[in-house]
Design a protein around this motif. Structure first.
Motif, PDB file in Angstrom:
ATOM      1  N   VAL A   1       0.831  -1.211   0.000  1.00  0.00           N
ATOM      2  CA  VAL A   1       0.000   0.000   0.000  1.00  0.00           C
ATOM      3  C   VAL A   1       0.866   1.262   0.000  1.00  0.00           C
ATOM      4  CG1 VAL A   1      -1.737   1.288   1.303  1.00  0.00           C
ATOM      5  CG2 VAL A   1      -1.907  -1.188   1.141  1.00  0.00           C
ATOM      6  N   LEU A   2       1.914   1.272   0.843  1.00  0.00           N
ATOM      7  CA  LEU A   2       2.677   2.511   1.029  1.00  0.00           C
ATOM      8  C   LEU A   2       4.036   2.499   0.340  1.00  0.00           C
ATOM      9  CD1 LEU A   2       2.105   2.769   4.888  1.00  0.00           C
ATOM     10  CD2 LEU A   2       0.831   4.002   3.148  1.00  0.00           C
ATOM     11  N   GLY A   3       4.460   1.338  -0.119  1.00  0.00           N
ATOM     12  CA  GLY A   3       5.790   1.249  -0.728  1.00  0.00           C
ATOM     13  C   GLY A   3       6.880   1.341   0.330  1.00  0.00           C
ATOM     14  N   PHE A   4       6.575   0.936   1.560  1.00  0.00           N
ATOM     15  CA  PHE A   4       7.531   1.048   2.659  1.00  0.00           C
ATOM     16  C   PHE A   4       7.422  -0.184   3.556  1.00  0.00           C
ATOM     17  CE2 PHE A   4       7.050   2.146   7.226  1.00  0.00           C
ATOM     18  CZ  PHE A   4       8.374   2.304   7.563  1.00  0.00           C
ATOM     19  N   ASP A   5       8.573  -0.836   3.833  1.00  0.00           N
ATOM     20  CA  ASP A   5       8.564  -2.050   4.649  1.00  0.00           C
ATOM     21  C   ASP A   5       9.089  -1.738   6.057  1.00  0.00           C
ATOM     22  OD1 ASP A   5       8.975  -4.470   5.856  1.00  0.00           O
ATOM     23  OD2 ASP A   5       9.848  -5.449   4.098  1.00  0.00           O
ATOM     24  N   PRO A   6       8.226  -1.840   7.086  1.00  0.00           N
ATOM     25  CA  PRO A   6       8.700  -1.529   8.449  1.00  0.00           C
ATOM     26  C   PRO A   6       9.611  -2.607   9.051  1.00  0.00           C
ATOM     27  CG  PRO A   6       6.359  -2.113   8.475  1.00  0.00           C
ATOM     28  CD  PRO A   6       6.789  -2.143   7.037  1.00  0.00           C
ATOM     29  N   ILE A   7       9.750  -3.754   8.363  1.00  0.00           N
ATOM     30  CA  ILE A   7      10.600  -4.886   8.786  1.00  0.00           C
ATOM     31  C   ILE A   7      10.316  -5.311  10.232  1.00  0.00           C
ATOM     32  CG2 ILE A   7      12.897  -5.918   8.649  1.00  0.00           C
ATOM     33  CD1 ILE A   7      13.717  -3.807   6.736  1.00  0.00           C
ATOM     34  N   CYS A   8       9.085  -5.726  10.474  1.00  0.00           N
ATOM     35  CA  CYS A   8       8.711  -6.282  11.790  1.00  0.00           C
ATOM     36  C   CYS A   8       9.201  -7.713  11.898  1.00  0.00           C
ATOM     37  CB  CYS A   8       7.195  -6.355  11.939  1.00  0.00           C
ATOM     38  SG  CYS A   8       6.386  -4.813  11.800  1.00  0.00           S
ATOM     39  N   LEU A   9       9.316  -8.396  10.725  1.00  0.00           N
ATOM     40  CA  LEU A   9       9.723  -9.800  10.778  1.00  0.00           C
ATOM     41  C   LEU A   9      11.216  -9.922  10.482  1.00  0.00           C
ATOM     42  CD1 LEU A   9       9.164 -12.740  11.163  1.00  0.00           C
ATOM     43  CD2 LEU A   9       8.394 -12.916   8.807  1.00  0.00           C
ATOM     44  N   SER A  10      11.982 -10.027  11.579  1.00  0.00           N
ATOM     45  CA  SER A  10      13.404 -10.335  11.442  1.00  0.00           C
ATOM     46  C   SER A  10      13.744 -11.221  12.636  1.00  0.00           C
ATOM     47  CB  SER A  10      14.251  -9.066  11.423  1.00  0.00           C
ATOM     48  OG  SER A  10      14.111  -8.391  12.640  1.00  0.00           O
ATOM     49  N   ILE A  11      14.946 -11.797  12.676  1.00  0.00           N
ATOM     50  CA  ILE A  11      15.189 -12.850  13.682  1.00  0.00           C
ATOM     51  C   ILE A  11      15.068 -12.354  15.126  1.00  0.00           C
ATOM     52  CG2 ILE A  11      16.448 -14.556  12.329  1.00  0.00           C
ATOM     53  CD1 ILE A  11      19.009 -13.352  13.183  1.00  0.00           C
TER      54      ILE A  11
END
Ligand code: HEM
Length: 473
Positions: free
Chosen positions: A148-158
């Motif tokens: 939707v926004l073209g921006f990845d907040p990267i909540c899923l990382s190790i």
């Protein structure tokens, strides 16, 4: 009725299902004296067809819904009549663009590969207990923000970071539910005084608005840069939904107002809400069902392997076309959505007097709630084995998928307001299933309770605790 509902609130879905069953599929709930509260509660498919399709014009979202969900602004979920029509036409024209569909496929494929599988690999090597529901929520939040926004907040990382916007979304969802349960005057008073949950609501809304506003500014500045360069190649490479909306022409007569920042904000918030928890909730229930029905899991795995180009193929090599050939998996996903629809209830409000097919008289302004959860458990529709998980019920003798009309298989809603993200959802769910099942074996943590939460989305109340083991093929 109130005391008995209060006593059964922790088990509300099962309780309301049994009450509906005992009362032929429709009951009228009347609140205490002077509250003027009357809700018609139904799981009758004929009533649902009537409300969602035959008499569509007579049933809108209503003032109660609009008050509780004011955070959605004038977006598609909260609007009626011409505003809804405009939102729907615009989003429909974006969703059907092949370039936009390819963008969604590629974005999600990359996310599954670079984040989900990397995370599961880490959990597997370290022997960690994982809440798969939380992992899937993070995956779908990152994905829907990118789309939707073209921006990845990267909540899923190790290290599973706490990301303010994701946390804010979870808290908003919880408070929206309490607005349904608390007396209206109480939450309104809290809102006016800015105390308790209502204070938290405003704080969380600010966090989300800030994230969305920042991205709208970025998109606008990118747009003006493109215009000044007159570089069509660059323009074609921007596919996020807000950019695509800005570039989509809709007939002028249907456009009530310009695509200003408020319109973009409302559209973004509605789509973030639509695409985040629906897919993660379905997948969490699906993987729990796989772990409790190993025979079904084995059949799905066999089907996936049969459709891979070669034995050594990577999950991505199946491609969009390969995914569409996974009929048994499709049946298993439909069966999951039948028993555990991510949106368990729908509200509607009658504009004028009407009589439902069940014979119930509906005065104007009456609220009607239909239970998607109960509709998946109606014996007259699904047969005596309606409580059993059987993907086979979706497969025809010729090996195709049996079509069930949407007013019976209601998980994506029915009529003109049915879900616009249905096809995208099936593709994304299949991608996650193929990627996980080909690489890992999921084991439930023993004694961990699995019960649905009472929420606007059908989450698992205590999450889905699992261990992952590498699958030896
Ligand atoms: C398993 C996944 C999903 C399920 C079960 C689902 C279910 C639903 C349901 C029940 C509605 C009706 C809501 C209402 O009127 O109050 C709806 C509407 C909608 N959904 Fe989905 N949804 C899913 C995924 C998605 C995704 C991924 C998107 C887009 C990114 C999406 C976009 C929409 C939109 C735009 C509407 C509004 C339609 C309208 O009011 O005209 N959905 N969905």
């Amino acid at each position: 009725m109130l005391p008995s509902i209060s006593l059964n609130i922790s088990n509300f879905h099962e309780y309301s299902n049994s009450i509906l069953k005992q009362n032929g599929g429709t009951i009228i709930f009347e609140g205490p004296w002077l509250t003027n509260m009357k809700i018609v509660f139904t799981s009758n498919a004929m009533n649902v067809q009537h409300i969602t399709s035959t008499k569509f014009e007579n049933y809108g979202k209503g003032d109660d819904f609009k008050e509780i969900f004011e955070v959605l602004g004038d977006g598609i979920f909260r609007s009626d009549s011409h505003k809804w029509k405009y939102n729907r036409t615009l989003l429909h024209s974006v969703f059907k663009q092949v370039s936009f569909q390819t963008f969604i496929h590629k974005t999600f494929e990359a996310k599954v590969d670079s984040c989900l599988l990397v995370f599961l690999d880490h959990a597997c090597k370290k022997g960690l207990q994982v809440d798969l529901q939380d992992v899937l929520q993070r995956l779908t939040f990152d994905n829907i923000c990118s789309i939707v926004l073209g921006f990845d907040p990267i909540c899923l990382s190790i290290d599973l970071p706490e990301i303010a916007s994701e946390k804010a979304f979870n808290q908003l969802e919880d408070i929206l539910l309490t607005r349904h349960i608390k007396p209206r005057f109480l939450w309104k008073l809290q809102k006016w005084l800015q105390i308790g949950d209502e204070k938290k609501f405003v704080e969380n809304q600010k966090i989300i608005d800030h994230m969305v506003d920042t991205q709208i500014k970025c998109i606008r500045s990118r747009q003006s840069e493109i215009k000044s360069k007159i570089n069509m190649q660059d323009k074609l490479q921007q596919f996020d939904l807000l950019t695509t909306i800005m570039n989509t022409e809709v007939e002028k007569k249907e456009q009530p107002n310009s695509i200003d920042d408020k319109f973009l904000r409302d559209t973004a918030i509605n789509l973030l809400a639509a695409g985040r928890d629906t897919i993660s909730s379905s997948l969490a229930w699906f993987f729990w069902l796989m772990a409790t029905h190993p025979f079904v899991e084995a059949k799905i795995l066999e089907e996936i392997k049969e459709n891979l180009p070669s034995k050594e193929s990577n999950w991505k090599e199946l491609g969009k076309e390969g995914l569409s050939k996974l009929v048994y998996l499709h049946g298993a996903l439909c069966e999951t959505l039948r028993l555990y629809p991510p949106i368990p209830f729908e509200h509607k409000c009658a504009m004028k007097f009407d009589v439902l097919p069940s014979g119930h008289k509906i005065k104007s302004n009456t609220m009607i709630v239909y239970s998607l959860y109960s509709m998946g458990r109606v014996e007259e529709i699904w047969g005596e084995d309606c409580l059993e998980f059987k993907p086979e019920r979706w497969i025809s003798n010729k090996g195709g998928i049996i079509h069930v009309p949407s007013y019976k298989f209601i998980a994506f809603n029915a009529g003109p307001r049915s879900c616009l993200g249905k096809d995208i959802s099936f593709t994304e769910m299949k991608m996650v299933v193929v990627a996980i099942l080909l690489n890992y074996h999921i084991q439930l943590v023993e004694e961990h309770p699995i019960v649905p939460s009472l929420s606007v989305i059908l989450h698992m109340k205590h999450g889905l605790k699992i261990m992952v083991k590498k699958r030896i093929v």
